[in-house]
Design a protein around this motif. Structure first.
Motif, PDB file in Angstrom:
ATOM      1  N   ASP A  88      16.422  -3.424  -0.647  1.00  0.00           N
ATOM      2  CA  ASP A  88      16.305  -3.273  -2.107  1.00  0.00           C
ATOM      3  C   ASP A  88      17.372  -4.088  -2.825  1.00  0.00           C
ATOM      4  N   VAL A  89      18.601  -4.002  -2.336  1.00  0.00           N
ATOM      5  CA  VAL A  89      19.707  -4.709  -2.976  1.00  0.00           C
ATOM      6  C   VAL A  89      19.476  -6.219  -2.920  1.00  0.00           C
ATOM      7  N   LEU A  90      19.067  -6.713  -1.766  1.00  0.00           N
ATOM      8  CA  LEU A  90      18.784  -8.142  -1.637  1.00  0.00           C
ATOM      9  C   LEU A  90      17.673  -8.572  -2.592  1.00  0.00           C
ATOM     10  N   ALA A  93      18.686  -8.846  -6.090  1.00  0.00           N
ATOM     11  CA  ALA A  93      19.618  -9.959  -6.310  1.00  0.00           C
ATOM     12  C   ALA A  93      18.940 -11.319  -6.175  1.00  0.00           C
ATOM     13  N   GLY A  94      17.639 -11.340  -5.918  1.00  0.00           N
ATOM     14  CA  GLY A  94      16.924 -12.613  -5.908  1.00  0.00           C
ATOM     15  C   GLY A  94      16.421 -13.082  -4.559  1.00  0.00           C
ATOM     16  N   TRP A  95      16.690 -12.325  -3.491  1.00  0.00           N
ATOM     17  CA  TRP A  95      16.151 -12.694  -2.183  1.00  0.00           C
ATOM     18  C   TRP A  95      14.668 -12.330  -2.106  1.00  0.00           C
ATOM     19  N   ARG A  96      13.869 -13.189  -1.471  1.00  0.00           N
ATOM     20  CA  ARG A  96      12.487 -12.853  -1.159  1.00  0.00           C
ATOM     21  C   ARG A  96      12.497 -12.072   0.147  1.00  0.00           C
ATOM     22  N   GLU A 411      27.654  -7.876   2.710  1.00  0.00           N
ATOM     23  CA  GLU A 411      28.888  -8.643   2.511  1.00  0.00           C
ATOM     24  C   GLU A 411      28.634 -10.130   2.727  1.00  0.00           C
ATOM     25  N   ARG A 412      27.854 -10.468   3.762  1.00  0.00           N
ATOM     26  CA  ARG A 412      27.575 -11.887   3.998  1.00  0.00           C
ATOM     27  C   ARG A 412      26.769 -12.485   2.842  1.00  0.00           C
ATOM     28  N   ALA A 413      25.944 -11.682   2.185  1.00  0.00           N
ATOM     29  CA  ALA A 413      25.170 -12.153   1.033  1.00  0.00           C
ATOM     30  C   ALA A 413      26.008 -12.211  -0.240  1.00  0.00           C
TER      31      ALA A 413
END
Length: 529
Positions: A88-90, A93-96, A411-413
């Protein structure tokens, strides 16, 4: 090296113990793709599940939270739809985001639960009110088989695209089953034990735990998941947006039905049995003795998903067939990674490999999985490869958990975790092996079944430390305590050892402290009082 937002490609297998990979020291199974990935990346030697059960541990992967907190305590209890997940967070934030293969965050059957019993005290409703989006039958195999219009409601726990595969063996439903039925009905008609090729020499086929499928390798679930993942990579190579893909193989979970060449790739008589198959000099714990007695008296129940005590031949067959499925998956992962390179995506894609839990595979003369926390069931593989930060080593003794994956990816994102995540980012550990890390790790388990002739459903909690494993079962006057350094095969239970009483007390206190540390912390307070 790219400085753009990283992509993530997460591979997950089902019921795959850590030492069934070459890079984890297995001399028999052939896994060249994953071995090469591990050689370039970071491998956790001691990576443990939050619980060794499909649904709750997959929910822990998604949420970074223990099963007792996220709500999916055991199979049959879906992850609440209002749950926040790292996917959900990804997505926000704009990730597909996409899932290909097995999800198992909701129930895949409509079989009735095993509790409450008819004589249980009556209740009405639940402690939590039902939310308006009470859509918990999205993965139900019966609906996928019987309703052509049945489909996922998106986003599904953060996944905006889902190609679903439901169940195990060669009888898989969801989008895969619908594709096979619609596009290749002649192949679909070949699936299942009734259509299988004869395999009278395989004992497991006599009680439905294995069959030699007629479905060709190129139409297998493993091949379909690989093809769908490569198709998504084609799309993302043109889109220019960061992506997260979870590529989820239902194998090597039983029933064992490796396709084509993978069925007899490994000879049962040539595989190496686990060292603990041979009993040690000390008596086994009461529940293990009971399982062995059931087998020796001809009473073992072997046709269900529950663990059972096996013969040497059954263990050898399971290992050989398991290896076949793993080698097939490894080959498909190799094709996907080659495709990632060909599409120009490899230099900015973080790759993960893990499993949802292990399998006894003959350890202590047991098969399948169940509430006995031997290393074979709770310890799983974990490989992380980041092209921007190649590592090329392993963490030998750090206690890592499924709940650590969500905060590590976030964190890596470059994204903040949400309140309530209980895991820790593994990134500091990857760059500094001396990084201060946790001293204890918790593994939970709750089961619908009454096992081992116990009067109640099986519940247990295990504590892992650098050197020991302590397991406490609800409602019993016995437990398990092993010195993992002196007794890595877990064959000398120190629970009742007078010389270990002080050690047991100290570990029980540590277990209590660890349980309190994993209590709920969400939501945050809104005021002082």
């Amino acid at each position: 090296m790219s400085t753009a937002a990283p992509n993530f490609l997460l591979f997950i297998t089902d019921q795959h113990r850590a030492d069934h990979l070459g890079c984890y020291g297995n001399p028999d199974v052939r896994t060249p793709s994953l071995d090469a990935l591990a050689a370039r990346g970071w491998r956790a030697e001691r990576f443990y599940v939050a619980t060794p059960i499909c649904m709750p541990n997959r929910a822990s992967l998604m949420t970074g939270r223990m099963p007792s907190v996220h709500g999916a305590r055991h199979n049959g209890v879906p992850l609440p739809l209002e749950s926040n997940t790292f996917v959900d967070v990804l997505r926000r934030a704009g990730w597909r985001t996409a899932l290909v293969g097995k999800a198992h965050l909701q129930n895949i059957t409509d079989d009735p639960p095993l509790y409450p019993k008819p004589d249980a005290p009556p209740t009405q409703d639940e402690a939590r009110q039902t939310v308006a989006t009470n859509d918990y039958d999205q993965e139900c195999g019966t609906l996928w088989r019987e309703r052509p219009d049945h489909a996922m409601t998106l986003p599904f726990y953060g996944f905006e695209h889902v190609d679903l595969a439901v169940d195990h063996g060669d009888q898989i439903w969801g989008d895969y089953g619908r594709w096979l039925q619609n596009e290749h009905p002649d192949i679909a008609a070949l699936s299942g034990p009734d259509q299988a090729l004869p395999s009278p020499d395989i004992t497991l086929s006599h009680f439905g735990q294995a069959w030699r499928t007629r479905v060709p390798e190129e139409f297998s679930t493993t091949a379909w998941i690989g093809a769908r993942t490569r198709a998504l990579l084609d799309q993302h190579s043109q889109a220019g947006e960061p992506f997260f893909i979870q590529c989820s193989f239902p194998d090597p979970h039983h029933p064992f039905t490796p396709h084509g060449q993978y069925w007899d790739m490994y000879d049962p008589e040539q595989v190496t049995l686990p060292a603990s198959f041979e009993p040690g000099p000390h008596p086994a714990p009461p529940h293990i003795r009971w399982l062995h007695e059931q087998r020796d008296q001809g009473k073992a129940v072997k046709h269900t998903p529950a663990l059972f005590a096996c013969t040497e031949r059954e263990a050898r067959e399971a290992i050989a067939l398991n290896y076949g499925s793993i080698t097939h998956i490894d080959a498909e992962i190799g094709r996907i990674l080659n495709h990632l390179e060909q599409r120009g995506l490899a230099e900015n894609t973080v790759i993960l490999f893990l499993s949802d839990h292990g399998d006894f595979m003959g350890d202590h003369q047991l098969l399948l999985k169940g509430p006995v926390h031997y290393q074979s069931i709770i310890r799983t593989p974990f490989i992380w490869f980041d092209p921007a930060r190649p590592v090329g080593h392993a963490a030998d003794n750090a206690l890592c958990s499924t709940i650590d994956i969500a905060p590590t990816i976030l964190e890596r994102a470059g994204l903040l975790p949400y309140n309530g995540i209980q895991g820790r980012s593994l990134l500091p550990l990857m760059t500094d092996p001396t990084h201060q890390w946790r001293a204890t790790l918790l593994v939970e388990e709750e089961n619908q079944r009454q096992l081992f002739n116990m009067p109640q459903r099986c519940k247990l909690r295990s504590l892992l430390t650098e050197s020991h494993r302590l397991s406490v079962y609800q409602g019993t006057n016995w437990g398990e305590l092993y010195d993992l350094q002196a007794d890595p095969l877990e064959q000398h239970n120190l629970w009742d050892d007078p010389a270990s009483s002080e050690l047991k007390t100290r570990l029980l206190c540590q277990l209590l402290d660890t349980l309190m540390a994993h209590s709920e912390s969400s939501p945050l307070p809104l005021a002082l009082a």
